[in-house]
Design a protein around this motif. Sequence first.
Motif, mmCIF file in Angstrom:
data_model
loop_
_atom_site.group_PDB
_atom_site.id
_atom_site.type_symbol
_atom_site.label_atom_id
_atom_site.label_comp_id
_atom_site.label_asym_id
_atom_site.label_seq_id
_atom_site.Cartn_x
_atom_site.Cartn_y
_atom_site.Cartn_z
ATOM 1 N N CYS A 239 0.953 -1.241 -0.004
ATOM 2 C CA CYS A 239 0.062 0.049 -0.176
ATOM 3 C C CYS A 239 0.858 1.277 -0.099
ATOM 4 O O CYS A 239 0.449 2.156 -0.722
ATOM 5 N N GLU A 240 2.012 1.251 0.813
ATOM 6 C CA GLU A 240 2.894 2.281 0.870
ATOM 7 C C GLU A 240 3.507 2.691 -0.495
ATOM 8 O O GLU A 240 3.560 3.806 -0.819
ATOM 9 N N ALA A 241 3.677 1.602 -1.082
ATOM 10 C CA ALA A 241 4.459 1.710 -2.642
ATOM 11 C C ALA A 241 3.279 2.581 -3.364
ATOM 12 O O ALA A 241 3.792 3.604 -4.015
ATOM 13 N N PHE A 242 2.080 2.398 -3.426
ATOM 14 C CA PHE A 242 1.116 3.061 -4.351
ATOM 15 C C PHE A 242 1.058 4.593 -3.669
ATOM 16 O O PHE A 242 0.779 5.416 -4.450
ATOM 17 N N GLN A 243 1.083 4.419 -2.219
ATOM 18 C CA GLN A 243 1.021 5.948 -1.943
ATOM 19 C C GLN A 243 2.012 6.731 -2.238
ATOM 20 O O GLN A 243 2.049 8.008 -2.607
ATOM 21 N N LYS A 244 3.147 6.193 -2.077
ATOM 22 C CA LYS A 244 4.373 6.893 -2.462
ATOM 23 C C LYS A 244 4.436 7.344 -4.173
ATOM 24 O O LYS A 244 4.923 8.460 -4.470
ATOM 25 N N TYR A 245 3.909 6.546 -4.782
ATOM 26 C CA TYR A 245 3.763 6.864 -6.304
ATOM 27 C C TYR A 245 2.921 7.910 -6.336
ATOM 28 O O TYR A 245 3.337 8.852 -7.090
ATOM 29 N N LEU A 246 1.848 8.119 -5.607
ATOM 30 C CA LEU A 246 0.977 9.356 -5.845
ATOM 31 C C LEU A 246 1.750 10.457 -5.220
ATOM 32 O O LEU A 246 1.409 11.580 -5.650
#
Length: 171
Positions: free
Chosen positions: A48-55
Amino acid sequence: MSSLSITDVNKLGDGQFESVFGNVIEHCKSASTRIKKQRPFKNVDELCEAFQKYLDDITEEEKLAVLKSHPDLAGRLAIQGELTPESAEEQRSAGLNDLTADQKLLLDSRNKRYKSKFGFPFIICARENKVQSILEGLVCRYNNDYEEEIKTGINEVKKICKLRILNIVHN
Ligand SMILES: NC(=O)N[C@H]1NC(=O)NC1=O
């Protein structure tokens, strides 16, 4: 589809990963394309954090494109049955399929007013809200300035994304 473990996620082929996670951010396949290369993940939180960091890391122009890819709540695509399955389920869970005529008019006019001020649709994590809080959010957030609303909109996309991932991957 039965839910995947993080080990299953780490073992997916690249193409499978892209198709399984291709819409955890609405219509944003490039997120899963980038994140597939960051495997292995230790647990679902890390994913989840990887997707949040992408954003967080994309440019403001890309953030705007992400925001603009979201459908209006109870808008034209919903009426035409053309929402993505994820969005359809989220909107249903907030009660947006059962609006009264008055609520529908109010929602449409507030959505329109918001979009004409900011140039992108009002975005809120529907699964964490109900009709009333959505209608109220449209009033409060209308008063924000442009930069604040990009930030708030992207934050809501993060919440939507996390819940979509948790529908796919178990702890
Ligand atoms: N406009 C908007 O907020 N759309 C989204 N919200 C949500 O929870 N799913 C969506 O598609």
